[in-house]
Design a protein around this motif. Structure first.
Motif, PDB file in Angstrom:
ATOM      1  N   MET A  89      75.543 115.047  97.664  1.00 25.68           N
ATOM      2  CA  MET A  89      75.497 114.123  98.788  1.00 25.68           C
ATOM      3  C   MET A  89      74.877 112.812  98.301  1.00 25.68           C
ATOM      4  SD  MET A  89      73.696 114.525 102.506  1.00 25.68           S
ATOM      5  CE  MET A  89      74.886 114.231 103.806  1.00 25.68           C
ATOM      6  N   ASP A  91      73.139 109.378  99.714  1.00 24.39           N
ATOM      7  CA  ASP A  91      72.623 108.801 100.965  1.00 24.39           C
ATOM      8  C   ASP A  91      72.835 107.294 100.990  1.00 24.39           C
ATOM      9  OD1 ASP A  91      70.653 107.504  99.570  1.00 24.39           O
ATOM     10  OD2 ASP A  91      68.999 108.680 100.365  1.00 24.39           O
ATOM     11  N   GLU A  92      72.354 106.666 102.061  1.00 29.09           N
ATOM     12  CA  GLU A  92      72.661 105.262 102.283  1.00 29.09           C
ATOM     13  C   GLU A  92      72.034 104.342 101.229  1.00 29.09           C
ATOM     14  OE1 GLU A  92      70.843 107.192 104.084  1.00 29.09           O
ATOM     15  OE2 GLU A  92      69.109 106.207 105.007  1.00 29.09           O
ATOM     16  N   PHE A  93      71.026 104.840 100.490  1.00 27.64           N
ATOM     17  CA  PHE A  93      70.426 104.043  99.431  1.00 27.64           C
ATOM     18  C   PHE A  93      71.123 104.271  98.089  1.00 27.64           C
ATOM     19  CE2 PHE A  93      66.384 104.826 102.019  1.00 27.64           C
ATOM     20  CZ  PHE A  93      66.535 103.657 102.736  1.00 27.64           C
ATOM     21  N   ASN A  95      71.008 107.266  96.660  1.00 28.14           N
ATOM     22  CA  ASN A  95      70.398 108.447  96.045  1.00 28.14           C
ATOM     23  C   ASN A  95      71.391 109.592  96.023  1.00 28.14           C
ATOM     24  OD1 ASN A  95      67.754 107.332  95.786  1.00 28.14           O
ATOM     25  ND2 ASN A  95      67.427 107.700  97.957  1.00 28.14           N
ATOM     26  N   GLN A  97      71.982 113.592  95.676  1.00 28.20           N
ATOM     27  CA  GLN A  97      71.265 114.859  95.806  1.00 28.20           C
ATOM     28  C   GLN A  97      72.257 115.992  95.671  1.00 28.20           C
ATOM     29  OE1 GLN A  97      67.941 115.728  96.186  1.00 28.20           O
ATOM     30  NE2 GLN A  97      68.658 117.845  96.050  1.00 28.20           N
ATOM     31  N   LEU A  99      73.522 119.500  96.353  1.00 34.76           N
ATOM     32  CA  LEU A  99      73.275 120.406  97.470  1.00 34.76           C
ATOM     33  C   LEU A  99      73.535 121.851  97.095  1.00 34.76           C
ATOM     34  CD1 LEU A  99      75.076 118.245 100.142  1.00 34.76           C
ATOM     35  CD2 LEU A  99      72.600 118.566  99.919  1.00 34.76           C
ATOM     36  N   ASP A 111      81.551 120.447 105.306  1.00 33.60           N
ATOM     37  CA  ASP A 111      80.886 119.285 105.888  1.00 33.60           C
ATOM     38  C   ASP A 111      81.884 118.248 106.405  1.00 33.60           C
ATOM     39  OD1 ASP A 111      80.570 119.046 102.614  1.00 33.60           O
ATOM     40  OD2 ASP A 111      81.370 117.253 103.567  1.00 33.60           O
ATOM     41  N   GLY A 112      83.153 118.422 106.058  1.00 36.08           N
ATOM     42  CA  GLY A 112      84.139 117.448 106.515  1.00 36.08           C
ATOM     43  C   GLY A 112      84.629 117.677 107.932  1.00 36.08           C
ATOM     44  N   THR A 115      83.209 115.012 111.115  1.00 34.47           N
ATOM     45  CA  THR A 115      83.674 113.621 111.238  1.00 34.47           C
ATOM     46  C   THR A 115      85.084 113.435 110.693  1.00 34.47           C
ATOM     47  OG1 THR A 115      82.627 113.080 109.126  1.00 34.47           O
ATOM     48  CG2 THR A 115      81.345 112.662 111.116  1.00 34.47           C
ATOM     49  N   THR A 119      81.504 114.384 103.750  1.00 33.86           N
ATOM     50  CA  THR A 119      80.288 113.582 103.614  1.00 33.86           C
ATOM     51  C   THR A 119      79.679 113.758 102.236  1.00 33.86           C
ATOM     52  OG1 THR A 119      78.953 115.377 104.530  1.00 33.86           O
ATOM     53  CG2 THR A 119      79.763 113.724 106.070  1.00 33.86           C
ATOM     54  N   ILE A 167      65.869 123.934 102.374  1.00 37.10           N
ATOM     55  CA  ILE A 167      64.864 123.052 102.970  1.00 37.10           C
ATOM     56  C   ILE A 167      63.485 123.692 102.854  1.00 37.10           C
ATOM     57  CG2 ILE A 167      64.032 122.087 105.159  1.00 37.10           C
ATOM     58  CD1 ILE A 167      66.995 121.767 105.965  1.00 37.10           C
ATOM     59  N   GLY A 214      64.657 118.830  93.352  1.00 40.10           N
ATOM     60  CA  GLY A 214      63.792 117.762  93.842  1.00 40.10           C
ATOM     61  C   GLY A 214      62.704 117.337  92.876  1.00 40.10           C
TER      62      GLY A 214
ATOM     63  N   SER B 157      79.414 122.059 111.996  1.00 43.43           N
ATOM     64  CA  SER B 157      79.532 121.182 110.831  1.00 43.43           C
ATOM     65  C   SER B 157      78.508 120.054 110.913  1.00 43.43           C
ATOM     66  CB  SER B 157      80.945 120.607 110.768  1.00 43.43           C
ATOM     67  OG  SER B 157      81.066 119.660 109.738  1.00 43.43           O
ATOM     68  N   LEU B 160      75.230 121.259 109.888  1.00 41.43           N
ATOM     69  CA  LEU B 160      75.242 121.408 108.434  1.00 41.43           C
ATOM     70  C   LEU B 160      74.950 120.077 107.751  1.00 41.43           C
ATOM     71  CD1 LEU B 160      76.121 124.128 107.060  1.00 41.43           C
ATOM     72  CD2 LEU B 160      78.164 122.897 106.350  1.00 41.43           C
ATOM     73  N   ILE B 161      75.599 119.037 108.236  1.00 40.64           N
ATOM     74  CA  ILE B 161      75.412 117.708 107.658  1.00 40.64           C
ATOM     75  C   ILE B 161      73.982 117.231 107.869  1.00 40.64           C
ATOM     76  CG2 ILE B 161      76.105 115.285 107.844  1.00 40.64           C
ATOM     77  CD1 ILE B 161      78.899 116.360 108.674  1.00 40.64           C
ATOM     78  N   LEU B 170      64.154 115.400 101.454  1.00 39.26           N
ATOM     79  CA  LEU B 170      63.065 116.098 100.787  1.00 39.26           C
ATOM     80  C   LEU B 170      63.185 115.992  99.272  1.00 39.26           C
ATOM     81  CD1 LEU B 170      62.873 119.338 102.960  1.00 39.26           C
ATOM     82  CD2 LEU B 170      61.209 117.485 102.865  1.00 39.26           C
ATOM     83  N   GLY B 171      64.423 115.950  98.797  1.00 39.78           N
ATOM     84  CA  GLY B 171      64.624 115.996  97.355  1.00 39.78           C
ATOM     85  C   GLY B 171      64.524 114.661  96.674  1.00 39.78           C
TER      86      GLY B 171
END
Lengths: 294, 294
Positions: A89, A91-93, A95, A97, A99, A111-112, A115, A119, A167, A214, B157, B160-161, B170-171
């Motif tokens: 995944m 993220d908006e920055f 980064n 990760q 999964l 995950d698709g 939306t 993702t 998590i 992490g 979903s 999940l996202i 967290l990571g």
DNA sequence: CGTTCGGTTGAATGTTATCAATCGCGGTGG
DNA sequence: CCACCGCGATTGATAACATTCAACCGAACG
């Protein structure tokens, strides 16, 4: 000590276009039926009434290739028939990760659904054989087949639980415990798909392990080395041998670094005292007792 | 600066038996129909053909009460009509990890589908009004109603996202970024359900915030104090006022502690120089520029 | 009116990230 | 064939960071 999986170098073809069905030179294109798919997913399979005319296409990917990218329109779920992948995944920055590391029997792409766009992205870590599952088709089958429908809900719920465990791991375990858990999980998954759970090769780099857990790649490397020192595992580059899986399962934290250093000094002193003796191959039980399992 | 939500003390009735439908003195028992439920969940609701005779029961919980516990047989999903809760997973070592803070419109209990037992527990943080959704009933409705079925897959979903985002947070994020993101997320969710997104009361303790974000309560407290110092927010106990949500959204890490300390010394020196002057209420723009947004 | 709990803050300690150097392997090209 | 990358992995030294232990405050509650 070496193991079944052979890894292609990651350097080949960094990012070719995905979903090139008939690309490779020898496309051992295969079709799977519902029965195969259910077996792979460990679904009770049961009695599929006349649905056996359903077929699902296989596609091959080489190490480094993307199966899907983030933002790409969703229409498929994917099942790993063989090979190793990572699901990432961003993220908006920017980064990244990791999964999960999907392997034989794992479903990804879920995950698709929400939306209608993936993702995350999925990248092959080795040569892979992937089964394409058109989601609409699968959902339609579920509508007439309660077992399949239940299985589909169950698979999504299972993935949810897996991520909750992730998590919890990231949020409440020490680095040592996370690495230990990671090894145990790999071991169990390898066993489940017919490989050795004691001796295997890691399909991923230290950087990827660290990212997944992490931490930095250096910390991941050091922790593996520490386990090696303690005799819990033998590690050399990608190859792993697990000596004491129970210790890995119950490990919460290593002795405080000061104690570990003193321990090492003791060992060094002992080695110096009897310099011409055997190198200590299997570490002493005393050292392993140092593990705090509070 | 204070806000709508009023919190009962957490001390009352630590762990009473769950699901006592008609317990409270004045049981304002209500039933919701499919339309209400879809509105709450923000499902297109659309045209439900004759399904409007379906009704779903409400149940009230007081702060501290459990809605469900880990291991309890699964049969219901739950939707929050009002109030605040926490969803907690307990791993094999007994570590508790807060997974989410459900509030109005949120669905929880999904993790029970796979093994037919809840793997987490849900606890009310305030007085709550919860709608019970028998899963079998919901799934059956979905079978004849494609919109609902799609919505159900979509909800799973989406969850999940959300959890993937949690893992990524967290990571790969610093503590400061996690706390900032937490505040932004709360703000947006409060706005979405009609509360103020700028001024609100935290429904949870520092310990719960820290647990959720994978740090200690002290670190959570200090980070909020740091944001307060920098003028990004005003915080006093449970009450929050957000001054600069954009800074919180883009914040990646605070200036290195040494720079922060020098900054504080400068401020202290200035304060000492003009000791009889006003206390600096709104922090300077210069201080806010210290934020690293690389 | 005392006790408990949540919250804040300080000081010391332990842990991880960062920066950097080294090693070894596999591939490429001279 | 061999030298020379480039990459993954390991390890050390240092700085940054979070945790731990502890003290204190204030509000809520019995």
């Amino acid at each position: 000590m070496s193991v079944a999986q052979t890894l292609d170098s990651n350097t080949a073809t960094p990012t070719p276009p995905a979903r090139s069905a008939g690309s490779g030179s020898r496309t051992h294109k295969i079709w799977s039926n519902m029965h195969d798919v259910c077996n792979l997913l460990r679904i009770p399979s049961g009695t599929f009434v006349g649905d056996d005319d359903q077929h699902f296409q296989h596609v091959q990917f080489k190490a480094g290739q993307r199966i899907h990218t983030a933002g790409q329109p969703f229409d498929m779920l994917y099942i790993v028939n063989c090979g190793f992948l990572k699901s990432v995944m961003i993220d908006e920055f920017g980064n990244e990760q990791i999964l999960s590391f999907p392997m034989k029997g794992d479903l990804f792409g879920i995950d698709g659904i929400h939306t209608k766009k993936y993702t995350s992205e999925a990248v092959a870590l080795s040569s892979c054989d992937i089964i394409l599952i058109p989601f609409a088709k699968f959902a339609a089958l579920g509508r007439t087949n309660p077992v399949l429908e239940t299985a589909l809900y169950g698979l999504m719920s299972r993935e949810l639980i897996r991520e909750q465990g992730m998590i919890t791991m990231l949020g409440s375990l020490t680095v040592e415990a996370r690495v230990a858990r990671f090894l145990v999980s790999l071991s169990e998954r390898f066993s489940a798909i017919g490989y050795s759970g004691k001796a295997f090769n890691l399909p991923m780099t230290r950087r990827e392990i660290g990212n997944y857990l992490g931490v930095t790649l250096e910390t991941a490397s050091r922790t593996l080395s520490a386990f090696n020192e303690l005799g819990l595992i033998s590690v050399d580059q990608r190859s792993i041998y697990i000596h004491d899986i129970n210790a890995l399962k119950t490990l919460r934290r290593l002795p405080p670094s000061r104690a570990r250093i003193e321990q090492q000094e003791k060992k060094a002193a002992a080695a110096a005292a009897s310099s011409s003796e055997f190198i200590q191959v299997a570490p002493s039980a005393a050292m392993r007792e140092q593990l705090a399992v509070v």
